[in-house]
Design a protein around this motif. Structure first.
Motif, PDB file in Angstrom:
ATOM      1  N   GLY A  26      24.179  13.746  41.165  1.00 50.62           N
ATOM      2  CA  GLY A  26      24.760  13.935  42.477  1.00 50.62           C
ATOM      3  C   GLY A  26      25.715  15.106  42.568  1.00 50.62           C
ATOM      4  N   ALA A  27      25.876  15.808  41.479  1.00 53.00           N
ATOM      5  CA  ALA A  27      26.785  16.960  41.493  1.00 53.00           C
ATOM      6  C   ALA A  27      26.219  18.036  40.588  1.00 53.00           C
ATOM      7  CB  ALA A  27      28.175  16.551  41.032  1.00 53.00           C
ATOM      8  N   ALA A  28      24.948  18.365  40.809  1.00 49.72           N
ATOM      9  CA  ALA A  28      24.260  19.328  39.962  1.00 49.72           C
ATOM     10  C   ALA A  28      24.997  20.657  39.938  1.00 49.72           C
ATOM     11  CB  ALA A  28      22.828  19.521  40.466  1.00 49.72           C
ATOM     12  N   HIS A  29      25.123  21.194  38.755  1.00 47.42           N
ATOM     13  CA  HIS A  29      25.735  22.491  38.535  1.00 47.42           C
ATOM     14  C   HIS A  29      27.224  22.511  38.853  1.00 47.42           C
ATOM     15  CE1 HIS A  29      21.625  23.655  38.076  1.00 47.42           C
ATOM     16  NE2 HIS A  29      21.341  23.403  39.329  1.00 47.42           N
ATOM     17  N   SER A  30      27.824  21.338  39.026  1.00 44.29           N
ATOM     18  CA  SER A  30      29.262  21.300  39.250  1.00 44.29           C
ATOM     19  C   SER A  30      29.982  21.223  37.914  1.00 44.29           C
ATOM     20  CB  SER A  30      29.622  20.082  40.102  1.00 44.29           C
ATOM     21  OG  SER A  30      29.083  20.202  41.395  1.00 44.29           O
ATOM     22  N   GLN A  31      31.181  21.735  37.898  1.00 44.04           N
ATOM     23  CA  GLN A  31      31.984  21.697  36.691  1.00 44.04           C
ATOM     24  C   GLN A  31      32.929  20.508  36.779  1.00 44.04           C
ATOM     25  OE1 GLN A  31      33.892  25.487  36.583  1.00 44.04           O
ATOM     26  NE2 GLN A  31      31.992  26.645  36.551  1.00 44.04           N
ATOM     27  N   PHE A  32      32.827  19.580  35.855  1.00 46.49           N
ATOM     28  CA  PHE A  32      33.726  18.438  35.889  1.00 46.49           C
ATOM     29  C   PHE A  32      34.071  17.977  34.478  1.00 46.49           C
ATOM     30  CE2 PHE A  32      29.979  15.814  35.200  1.00 46.49           C
ATOM     31  CZ  PHE A  32      29.005  16.442  35.948  1.00 46.49           C
ATOM     32  N   ALA A  33      35.312  17.560  34.338  1.00 49.92           N
ATOM     33  CA  ALA A  33      35.771  16.954  33.099  1.00 49.92           C
ATOM     34  C   ALA A  33      35.269  15.518  33.046  1.00 49.92           C
ATOM     35  CB  ALA A  33      37.289  16.970  33.042  1.00 49.92           C
ATOM     36  N   MET A  34      35.097  15.000  31.830  1.00 43.49           N
ATOM     37  CA  MET A  34      34.602  13.643  31.680  1.00 43.49           C
ATOM     38  C   MET A  34      35.383  12.919  30.608  1.00 43.49           C
ATOM     39  SD  MET A  34      30.493  14.174  32.062  1.00 43.49           S
ATOM     40  CE  MET A  34      30.224  12.474  32.613  1.00 43.49           C
ATOM     41  N   GLU A  44      44.920  -3.917  29.811  1.00 44.11           N
ATOM     42  CA  GLU A  44      44.803  -2.781  30.707  1.00 44.11           C
ATOM     43  C   GLU A  44      43.721  -1.825  30.201  1.00 44.11           C
ATOM     44  OE1 GLU A  44      49.442  -2.541  32.307  1.00 44.11           O
ATOM     45  OE2 GLU A  44      48.567  -0.877  31.184  1.00 44.11           O
ATOM     46  N   ARG A  45      43.242  -1.009  31.139  1.00 47.11           N
ATOM     47  CA  ARG A  45      42.247  -0.008  30.760  1.00 47.11           C
ATOM     48  C   ARG A  45      42.892   0.984  29.794  1.00 47.11           C
ATOM     49  NH1 ARG A  45      37.907   1.822  35.143  1.00 47.11           N
ATOM     50  NH2 ARG A  45      37.866  -0.458  35.149  1.00 47.11           N
ATOM     51  N   GLU A  46      42.190   1.275  28.702  1.00 39.22           N
ATOM     52  CA  GLU A  46      42.713   2.107  27.623  1.00 39.22           C
ATOM     53  C   GLU A  46      41.926   3.406  27.508  1.00 39.22           C
ATOM     54  OE1 GLU A  46      42.047   0.378  23.801  1.00 39.22           O
ATOM     55  OE2 GLU A  46      43.216   1.876  22.703  1.00 39.22           O
ATOM     56  N   PHE A  47      42.621   4.490  27.318  1.00 38.20           N
ATOM     57  CA  PHE A  47      41.996   5.781  27.115  1.00 38.20           C
ATOM     58  C   PHE A  47      41.313   5.822  25.752  1.00 38.20           C
ATOM     59  CE2 PHE A  47      41.156  10.178  27.195  1.00 38.20           C
ATOM     60  CZ  PHE A  47      41.606  10.740  26.006  1.00 38.20           C
ATOM     61  N   VAL A  48      40.087   6.315  25.732  1.00 37.28           N
ATOM     62  CA  VAL A  48      39.341   6.442  24.485  1.00 37.28           C
ATOM     63  C   VAL A  48      39.189   7.917  24.092  1.00 37.28           C
ATOM     64  CG1 VAL A  48      37.129   6.031  23.336  1.00 37.28           C
ATOM     65  CG2 VAL A  48      38.084   4.297  24.876  1.00 37.28           C
ATOM     66  N   ALA A  49      38.602   8.708  24.993  1.00 32.77           N
ATOM     67  CA  ALA A  49      38.377  10.121  24.695  1.00 32.77           C
ATOM     68  C   ALA A  49      38.075  10.862  25.986  1.00 32.77           C
ATOM     69  CB  ALA A  49      37.221  10.297  23.717  1.00 32.77           C
ATOM     70  N   ALA A  50      38.339  12.161  25.978  1.00 33.71           N
ATOM     71  CA  ALA A  50      38.037  12.996  27.132  1.00 33.71           C
ATOM     72  C   ALA A  50      37.611  14.373  26.662  1.00 33.71           C
ATOM     73  CB  ALA A  50      39.236  13.095  28.069  1.00 33.71           C
ATOM     74  N   ILE A  51      36.829  15.033  27.505  1.00 33.58           N
ATOM     75  CA  ILE A  51      36.325  16.366  27.186  1.00 33.58           C
ATOM     76  C   ILE A  51      36.318  17.197  28.456  1.00 33.58           C
ATOM     77  CG2 ILE A  51      33.917  15.632  27.496  1.00 33.58           C
ATOM     78  CD1 ILE A  51      33.207  17.550  25.155  1.00 33.58           C
ATOM     79  N   SER A  52      36.785  18.424  28.357  1.00 38.24           N
ATOM     80  CA  SER A  52      36.820  19.303  29.521  1.00 38.24           C
ATOM     81  C   SER A  52      35.438  19.915  29.754  1.00 38.24           C
ATOM     82  CB  SER A  52      37.852  20.408  29.305  1.00 38.24           C
ATOM     83  OG  SER A  52      37.444  21.251  28.222  1.00 38.24           O
ATOM     84  N   TRP A  53      35.310  20.620  30.896  1.00 41.33           N
ATOM     85  CA  TRP A  53      34.118  21.420  31.139  1.00 41.33           C
ATOM     86  C   TRP A  53      34.430  22.845  30.727  1.00 41.33           C
ATOM     87  CZ3 TRP A  53      32.009  25.693  33.022  1.00 41.33           C
ATOM     88  CH2 TRP A  53      30.618  25.710  33.195  1.00 41.33           C
ATOM     89  N   PRO A  54      33.602  23.521  29.934  1.00 48.36           N
ATOM     90  CA  PRO A  54      32.286  23.099  29.447  1.00 48.36           C
ATOM     91  C   PRO A  54      32.301  22.313  28.144  1.00 48.36           C
ATOM     92  CG  PRO A  54      32.658  25.377  28.831  1.00 48.36           C
ATOM     93  CD  PRO A  54      33.863  24.968  29.637  1.00 48.36           C
ATOM     94  N   GLY A  55      33.505  22.038  27.585  1.00 52.20           N
ATOM     95  CA  GLY A  55      33.564  21.238  26.367  1.00 52.20           C
ATOM     96  C   GLY A  55      34.509  21.776  25.317  1.00 52.20           C
ATOM     97  N   VAL A  56      35.383  22.712  25.701  1.00 53.14           N
ATOM     98  CA  VAL A  56      36.287  23.332  24.730  1.00 53.14           C
ATOM     99  C   VAL A  56      37.430  22.398  24.347  1.00 53.14           C
ATOM    100  CG1 VAL A  56      37.874  25.238  24.357  1.00 53.14           C
ATOM    101  CG2 VAL A  56      35.696  25.643  25.533  1.00 53.14           C
ATOM    102  N   ASN A  57      38.001  21.728  25.337  1.00 55.50           N
ATOM    103  CA  ASN A  57      39.155  20.863  25.089  1.00 55.50           C
ATOM    104  C   ASN A  57      38.720  19.410  24.932  1.00 55.50           C
ATOM    105  OD1 ASN A  57      40.997  23.036  25.415  1.00 55.50           O
ATOM    106  ND2 ASN A  57      40.745  22.865  27.627  1.00 55.50           N
ATOM    107  N   ILE A  58      39.240  18.747  23.901  1.00 56.64           N
ATOM    108  CA  ILE A  58      38.892  17.351  23.611  1.00 56.64           C
ATOM    109  C   ILE A  58      40.160  16.596  23.239  1.00 56.64           C
ATOM    110  CG2 ILE A  58      37.707  15.817  21.991  1.00 56.64           C
ATOM    111  CD1 ILE A  58      35.460  17.858  21.845  1.00 56.64           C
ATOM    112  N   ARG A  59      40.243  15.371  23.693  1.00 54.44           N
ATOM    113  CA  ARG A  59      41.360  14.486  23.318  1.00 54.44           C
ATOM    114  C   ARG A  59      40.797  13.129  22.915  1.00 54.44           C
ATOM    115  NH1 ARG A  59      45.926  15.080  28.101  1.00 54.44           N
ATOM    116  NH2 ARG A  59      46.287  17.323  27.903  1.00 54.44           N
ATOM    117  N   TYR A  60      41.516  12.453  22.017  1.00 56.29           N
ATOM    118  CA  TYR A  60      41.151  11.109  21.593  1.00 56.29           C
ATOM    119  C   TYR A  60      42.352  10.183  21.664  1.00 56.29           C
ATOM    120  CZ  TYR A  60      36.864  13.110  19.692  1.00 56.29           C
ATOM    121  OH  TYR A  60      35.651  13.756  19.546  1.00 56.29           O
TER     122      TYR A  60
END
Length: 125
Positions: A26-34, A44-60
């Protein structure tokens, strides 16, 4: 807003490995962090991991660092979470999340605008 569908959850034993997938549409060719978050019953909901677009930045999150690996395939619009050495305390519903933005990253659930329905991971001892 992007539509997210997770898959790959299962019942596994402690020490096993498992890979979760999250397909975005639903968001083809869009840039989004995930990112991946998880929620166990009564917690409570707990953070596991995240990655920026296009994938340079990562957190755990501290509890998974060194055991879990987040990756993304921007051609397939798919996010992955490779989980190794699973522990009973990893048991939870795992949610995929996304937010538009290039090179943006966060570990805060409220900052993500789109969420999947979740996939159950159960780790037996």
């Amino acid at each position: 807003q992007v539509h997210l569908v997770e898959s790959g959850g299962a019942l596994v034993q402690a020490g096993d490995s498992l890979t979760l997938s999250c397909v975005a549409s639903g968001a083809a060719h869009s840039q989004f962090a995930m990112g991946w978050f998880r929620q166990a019953p009564g917690l409570e909901r707990e953070f596991v991991a995240a990655i920026s677009w296009p994938g340079v930045n990562i957190r755990y999150g501290a509890s998974v660092k060194g055991r879990f690996t987040i990756t993304r395939d921007n051609i397939k619009d798919t996010l992955y979470l490779q989980m190794n050495n699973l522990k009973p305390e990893d048991t939870a519903v795992y949610y995929c999340a996304a937010r538009p933005g290039s090179h943006w990253i966060s570990n805060i659930a409220s900052e993500f605008s789109s969420w999947g329905q979740g996939t159950q991971v159960t780790v037996s001892s």
